[in-house]
Design a protein around this motif. Structure first.
Motif, short mmCIF file in Angstrom:
data_model
loop_
_atom_site.label_atom_id
_atom_site.label_comp_id
_atom_site.label_asym_id
_atom_site.label_seq_id
_atom_site.Cartn_x
_atom_site.Cartn_y
_atom_site.Cartn_z
N THR A 174 3.30 0.41 8.10
CA THR A 174 3.00 -0.54 7.03
C THR A 174 4.10 -1.60 6.93
N ALA A 175 5.34 -1.15 6.97
CA ALA A 175 6.45 -2.10 6.89
C ALA A 175 6.46 -3.05 8.08
N ALA A 176 6.06 -2.55 9.24
CA ALA A 176 6.08 -3.38 10.45
C ALA A 176 5.01 -4.45 10.45
N ALA A 177 3.99 -4.31 9.60
CA ALA A 177 2.97 -5.36 9.53
C ALA A 177 3.60 -6.69 9.12
N ALA A 178 4.55 -6.65 8.18
CA ALA A 178 5.21 -7.88 7.74
C ALA A 178 6.13 -8.43 8.82
N THR A 179 6.89 -7.55 9.49
CA THR A 179 7.79 -8.05 10.52
C THR A 179 7.03 -8.51 11.76
N ASP A 180 5.86 -7.93 12.00
CA ASP A 180 5.02 -8.44 13.09
C ASP A 180 4.61 -9.88 12.81
N ALA A 181 4.32 -10.17 11.54
CA ALA A 181 3.94 -11.54 11.17
C ALA A 181 5.10 -12.50 11.41
N VAL A 182 6.31 -12.05 11.10
CA VAL A 182 7.49 -12.88 11.34
C VAL A 182 7.70 -13.07 12.84
N ALA A 183 7.52 -12.00 13.62
CA ALA A 183 7.65 -12.12 15.08
C ALA A 183 6.67 -13.15 15.62
N GLU A 184 5.44 -13.14 15.14
CA GLU A 184 4.45 -14.13 15.57
C GLU A 184 4.93 -15.53 15.23
N GLY A 185 5.50 -15.69 14.03
CA GLY A 185 6.00 -17.01 13.64
C GLY A 185 7.13 -17.49 14.53
N VAL A 186 8.03 -16.59 14.90
CA VAL A 186 9.13 -16.95 15.80
C VAL A 186 8.58 -17.33 17.17
N VAL A 187 7.61 -16.57 17.65
CA VAL A 187 7.01 -16.85 18.96
C VAL A 187 6.35 -18.22 18.96
N ILE A 188 5.64 -18.55 17.89
CA ILE A 188 5.02 -19.87 17.79
C ILE A 188 6.09 -20.96 17.85
N ALA A 189 7.17 -20.78 17.10
CA ALA A 189 8.24 -21.78 17.11
C ALA A 189 8.86 -21.89 18.51
N ARG A 190 9.09 -20.78 19.17
CA ARG A 190 9.65 -20.82 20.53
C ARG A 190 8.71 -21.53 21.49
#
Length: 515
Positions: A174-190
């Motif tokens: 459950t906690a990783a759902a939020a950090t997965d969203a952040v990871a996606e955001g970082v990947v988009i920026a990269r």
């Protein structure tokens, strides 16, 4: 818009007990080489003795982010055992969980592994496990879409599979759902930063940003005709030497209390900066495809907030231009009129980002009345001279806002260092012929640039992040092996989470959709 990392890495969560077999087993020790109780259960006494003997023969001391790899002993359900050091008690107290996750992902790249998140005295919370997973996901990123011949062996994290063994797998997931969203955001920026400028021209950048509408983000794209109608003379001046027309994109995530003033994030989006008529030297000019790192971070942050249904109202605005030399280019000594009505004498056409920010900041505060504004820009080489490539420069007119950003930077390891604003820097941009000039000379260059931007901020809290050193061509780290770091997404997401999200659960907050 998010790129799926599943082909590079998959992460699951399981209980801290024996079973699973095959692949690697990753365990952790401090500098005393002690194993946690759950790890002892996984290894058994034979395995624990083997670790102790191997550490002695290999002179493995358990130092922070060191590793020892050996064949798994009989009775241990794994093909290989990897022992990762965490260092001293002090090292473990300040553990960067994302960095640890990236380190482990690098050590077991291209293989499957069970990772026992356990060691003596550890309190591995679901949030810790989620940060570990975030670091592993970010380490898995690579940008090779333009390589016609891909060699799997050169992809250090290709095909990696991690099962994180924790005390409460459901809570960690459950906690990783939020950090997965952040990871996606970082990947988009990269991805945006790494794209070549013949692909990511202003119209294409705007199109990609508009894809956020699929997540419930309200997106408005302002084309050149609209920008002329509005009166964004400073931004248009920067773009007029390019064959590509400029765009401004406004992205609104309405996940908080209806009617509450939003947080505004503004990004500089110069998709390629030749310097214009004041042309840059040829050496290193190819790096100027990354001069839109601030805008990339804003788009990535809005993706993260919308994906995790952040209970906050946030506006992201980006000014997207290409700065090129041409017969139509703006020139040194030109005087342009900004959206605010203030006039700017152009001293150097390579000091273009501040002109873009001036018009976008003014538009955002006049149109949306935000509670505060934060702008991000790869703005000056001077900030790299001052702070290197591990810290961003922070300028602010508000101590509380500066402290909150600094705290978010410490929490995410996207660190900032506060720099001065003062009348001496403001005086340096006074012009003999206009209200101001666009550069104050070499001395204090990052501070005079911030003073310029401050003239377009009214009476509200504001912070300027000069990310020239951290936004592109940054030093490799445990969580990034890419030229474009996607710096700022984690910091801004944490800033919003800690300071501006509705704390109590409501139906609107739980659903978090755009209204």
């Amino acid at each position: 818009m998010a790129r799926d990392l599943a082909n590079a890495i998959t992460i699951t969560f399981g209980p801290l007990r024996a079973g699973g077999g095959g692949g690697d087993l990753v365990v952790f020790v401090g500098d005393d080489l002690a194993l946690g109780d759950a790890t002892l259960g996984l290894l058994g006494r034979t395995g624990a003795d083997l670790v102790a003997r191997a550490a002695g023969s290999e002179r493995f001391k358990g130092r922070s982010l060191s590793a020892l790899s050996l064949p798994a002993p009989a009775g241990v359900e794994a093909a290989r055992l990897t022992v990762v050091g965490l260092g001293s008690e002090k090292d473990r107290a300040g553990l960067d969980w994302a960095k640890l996750g990236g380190f482990v992902a690098g050590k077991v790249s291209g293989r499957t592994a069970r990772v026992a998140l356990d060691w003596p005295g550890a309190a591995v919370t679901p949030e810790n496990a989620a940060e570990f997973a975030l670091g592993a996901r970010l380490r898995a990123y690579s940008f090779d879409r333009y390589k016609s011949s891909k060699k799997p062996e050169s992809d250090e994290t290709g095909g990696t599979g991690l099962e994180l063994l924790v005390t409460d797998p459901a809570a960690a997931k459950t906690a990783a759902a939020a950090t997965d969203a952040v990871a996606e955001g970082v990947v988009i920026a990269r991805d945006l930063i790494n794209e070549p400028p013949n692909v990511l021209f202003p119209e294409e950048f705007a199109r990609r940003a508009a894809e956020l509408s699929s997540l419930g983000v309200e997106v408005e794209v302002l084309d050149l005709a609209r920008l002329r109608e509005i009166g964004m003379g400073a931004l248009i001046a920067v773009a007029q030497g390019s064959a590509r027309e400029p765009r401004v994109v406004v992205m609104r995530w309405n996940g908080g209390t209806p009617g509450e003033a939003p947080v505004a994030l503004v990004g500089k989006g110069v998709v390629f900066d030749s310097g214009g008529v004041s042309i840059k030297s040829a050496g290193g000019m190819e790096d100027m495809k990354g001069d839109m790192g601030g805008a990339a971070a804003v788009v990535g942050t809005l993706h993260a907030l919308a994906t995790r249904k952040a209970r906050a109202n946030v506006i992201g605005a980006i000014g997207i231009v290409e700065n090129m030399p041409d017969g139509a280019s703006y020139r040194p000594s030109d005087i342009v009129t900004s959206l605010s009505g203030q006039t700017i004498e152009v001293i150097n056409t390579d000091a273009e980002g501040r002109l873009v920010l001036a018009d976008v900041l003014w538009y955002v505060q006049k149109t949306y009345s935000p509670k505060l504004m934060i702008d991000l820009a790869t703005l000056t080489g001077a900030i790299i001279v001052a702070l290197g490539q591990d810290l961003a420069g922070l300028f602010s007119n508000d101590d509380a806002l500066a402290a909150s950003i600094t705290a978010a930077g410490e929490a995410t390891a996207e660190k900032v260092w506060r720099m001065p604003l003062g009348p001496q820097f403001d005086k340096a941009i006074d012009s003999k012929f206009a209200d101001m000039k666009n550069t104050g000379g070499r001395h204090g260059g990052a501070a005079t640039a911030a003073a310029f931007i401050k003239r377009y901020v009214n009476d509200l809290p504001w912070a300027h992040l000069d990310i020239a050193g951290v936004g592109m061509s940054s030093s490799p780290s445990e969580i990034n092996r890419s030229w474009g770091a996607g710096w700022g997404v984690r910091l801004l997401d944490r800033f919003v989470r800690d300071n501006h999200e509705t704390k109590h659960e409501t139906k609107a907050g739980a659903e978090g959709g755009a209204r």
